[in-house]
Enzyme design. Sequence first.
Site, short mmCIF file in Angstrom:
data_model
loop_
_atom_site.label_atom_id
_atom_site.label_comp_id
_atom_site.label_asym_id
_atom_site.label_seq_id
_atom_site.Cartn_x
_atom_site.Cartn_y
_atom_site.Cartn_z
N LYS A 107 0.86 -1.19 0.00
CA LYS A 107 0.00 0.00 0.00
C LYS A 107 0.89 1.22 0.00
O LYS A 107 2.03 1.17 0.47
CB LYS A 107 -0.88 0.01 1.25
N ASP A 147 -6.69 4.29 -4.78
CA ASP A 147 -7.43 4.23 -3.52
C ASP A 147 -8.09 5.60 -3.34
O ASP A 147 -8.32 6.30 -4.34
CB ASP A 147 -6.49 3.87 -2.35
N GLY A 224 -18.93 3.95 -2.44
CA GLY A 224 -20.31 4.19 -1.98
C GLY A 224 -21.25 4.56 -3.11
O GLY A 224 -22.39 4.08 -3.17
P1 NAD Z 1 -13.45 8.19 -2.47
O1 NAD Z 1 -12.45 9.22 -2.13
O2 NAD Z 1 -13.90 8.03 -3.87
O3 NAD Z 1 -14.77 8.39 -1.56
C1 NAD Z 1 -14.73 8.54 -0.18
C2 NAD Z 1 -16.09 9.06 0.27
O4 NAD Z 1 -16.15 9.06 1.69
C3 NAD Z 1 -16.38 10.50 -0.18
O5 NAD Z 1 -17.73 10.60 -0.59
C4 NAD Z 1 -16.15 11.31 1.08
O6 NAD Z 1 -16.88 12.53 1.11
C5 NAD Z 1 -16.67 10.33 2.12
N1 NAD Z 1 -16.23 10.60 3.48
C6 NAD Z 1 -14.98 10.86 3.94
N2 NAD Z 1 -15.02 11.08 5.27
C7 NAD Z 1 -16.30 10.96 5.65
C8 NAD Z 1 -17.01 11.07 6.87
N3 NAD Z 1 -16.36 11.36 8.01
N4 NAD Z 1 -18.34 10.87 6.89
C9 NAD Z 1 -19.01 10.58 5.76
N5 NAD Z 1 -18.41 10.44 4.57
C10 NAD Z 1 -17.09 10.65 4.51
O7 NAD Z 1 -12.84 6.81 -1.91
P2 NAD Z 1 -13.27 5.32 -2.31
O8 NAD Z 1 -12.35 4.85 -3.37
O9 NAD Z 1 -14.73 5.26 -2.50
O10 NAD Z 1 -12.83 4.55 -0.98
C11 NAD Z 1 -13.66 4.51 0.17
C12 NAD Z 1 -13.17 3.42 1.10
O11 NAD Z 1 -13.17 2.17 0.42
C13 NAD Z 1 -11.74 3.59 1.64
O12 NAD Z 1 -11.67 3.02 2.94
C14 NAD Z 1 -10.92 2.75 0.68
O13 NAD Z 1 -9.69 2.33 1.25
C15 NAD Z 1 -11.86 1.59 0.49
N6 NAD Z 1 -11.63 0.82 -0.72
C16 NAD Z 1 -11.60 1.41 -1.94
C17 NAD Z 1 -11.40 0.62 -3.07
C18 NAD Z 1 -11.46 1.20 -4.46
O14 NAD Z 1 -11.35 0.40 -5.42
N7 NAD Z 1 -11.67 2.48 -4.62
C19 NAD Z 1 -11.17 -0.76 -2.93
C20 NAD Z 1 -11.21 -1.34 -1.66
C21 NAD Z 1 -11.44 -0.53 -0.56
#
Ligand code: NAD
Length: 423
Positions: A107, A147, A224
């Site tokens: 990572k 990520d 999400g």
């Molecule tokens: P992203 O940056 O696209 O989205 C993150 C979202 O979380 C945003 O809408 C942001 O406003 C929201 N957020 C942040 N802090 C917050 C809070 N305190 N309350 C409410 N909402 C909040 O990131 P992503 O790629 O969607 O990743 C989200 C999570 O999923 C992370 O933990 C990441 O490590 C994990 N993840 C992502 C992937 C991927 O393929 N993108 C794969 C596995 C795991």
Amino acid sequence: MSRKNITALDVALEELRHTANLMGLDQEIVRYLKNPHCTFTVDIPVRMDDGELRFFTGYRVQHNSALGPCKGGTRFHPDETLDDVKALAFWMTVKNSLAGLRAGGGKGGIVVDPLKLSQRELEQLSRGYIRALFRILGPQMDIPGPDVGTPPQVMAWFTDEYELLAQKRIPAAIAGKPPALGGSLGRSKATSAGLVYSLLELLRLKNDALPGKRVCIQGFGNVGGNAARILAEHGAVIVGLCDVSGGVYAPEGIDVKAALAHVTKNGVIKGLSGYEAINAEAIFGLPCDILVPAALQNQIHEDNATEIQASIVVEGANGPSTPAAESILLKKGCLVLPDIAANAGGTVVSYFEMVQNLYGFDWTEEEVLARLEDVMSRTCRTVYILAMEKNITLRSAAWIVAIGRVAETMRMRGWVRTTPPAA
Ligand code: NAD
């Protein structure tokens, strides 16, 4: 430990300790897994648009490569810490193993708020990160992917910089690229599609089904936002959504397409009209059947777990629930589908991307999603059956399967001299 000072690394090490106890794992293996193989910290110079020279701290952690080259995403976030990257790299070792990939865990990240940089500054920073780490990256060593805060454009700059330095085309060196540079079709929605495949399998195993289930989602970014759309396509009713700016609640259901269009236009959910506005934190107390935390780590903790009404929590984010929170949820009869099983879709399709790059294949999106569904459903089934057999949580079962595979490979490689634990 109070939630105020619990870190993602504390949670990951607690999960290891718990798994080691359940498996009777040898201490030599525990010692290998407690600490990453290698940790790199780099200072990346960027000439800002106003002429100032600024340095940004970047990290890459290679946790364990017993199963194959390290592989894992890159996070651009102002609160990034080395300990968080170590935890996330460890989770990648576990997640890749659970999904049956020939890949270890890695990572990376940069301490930066990407929204505060111009496109030119972001490009310089992205290219500088690859220049600083070039010698330790590559398809046979360590493959960075996306990520939080690193969309496909950042992966495109990573790929171009890597190939410029290598003086040849090596698309398999970086995952999550745009399709124009060799990225896999289906990658942008892979984590969310995988999450839905896991949930559908879990519901099937419980003789239940998704249509009509009320869902709340924390985080409306890549994971999400796509999860909301795909869940709605499968008949779920999305009753609550939030991002960092705030959220909305509608017992009769939210029009997800309108919410996505609003976020594309305005950047955040705040201001989405037609529904009751809520604070972001209020998402956890809303009436629903399924809760998907898809923001950041440690969001569900002992102070808000008691409010959760959902009977299933599907972890889209990495490490969204603290161990104390999970105990509270389990006591309430809530089933927690853990991150390493639920959100592996991204790493699985990144792996498919590498396979396609190495062999010169271009699979259709249908092919990619069909293979992903197979991996995710199989993993969920394996975990669920073991959990039922041993009367343990889904998280414990997932960790036992994953750590068991890594441990066996380390034994076979001769890294540790132990006898396998009794079955
Ligand atoms: P992203 O940056 O696209 O989205 C993150 C979202 O979380 C945003 O809408 C942001 O406003 C929201 N957020 C942040 N802090 C917050 C809070 N305190 N309350 C409410 N909402 C909040 O990131 P992503 O790629 O969607 O990743 C989200 C999570 O999923 C992370 O933990 C990441 O490590 C994990 N993840 C992502 C992937 C991927 O393929 N993108 C794969 C596995 C795991």
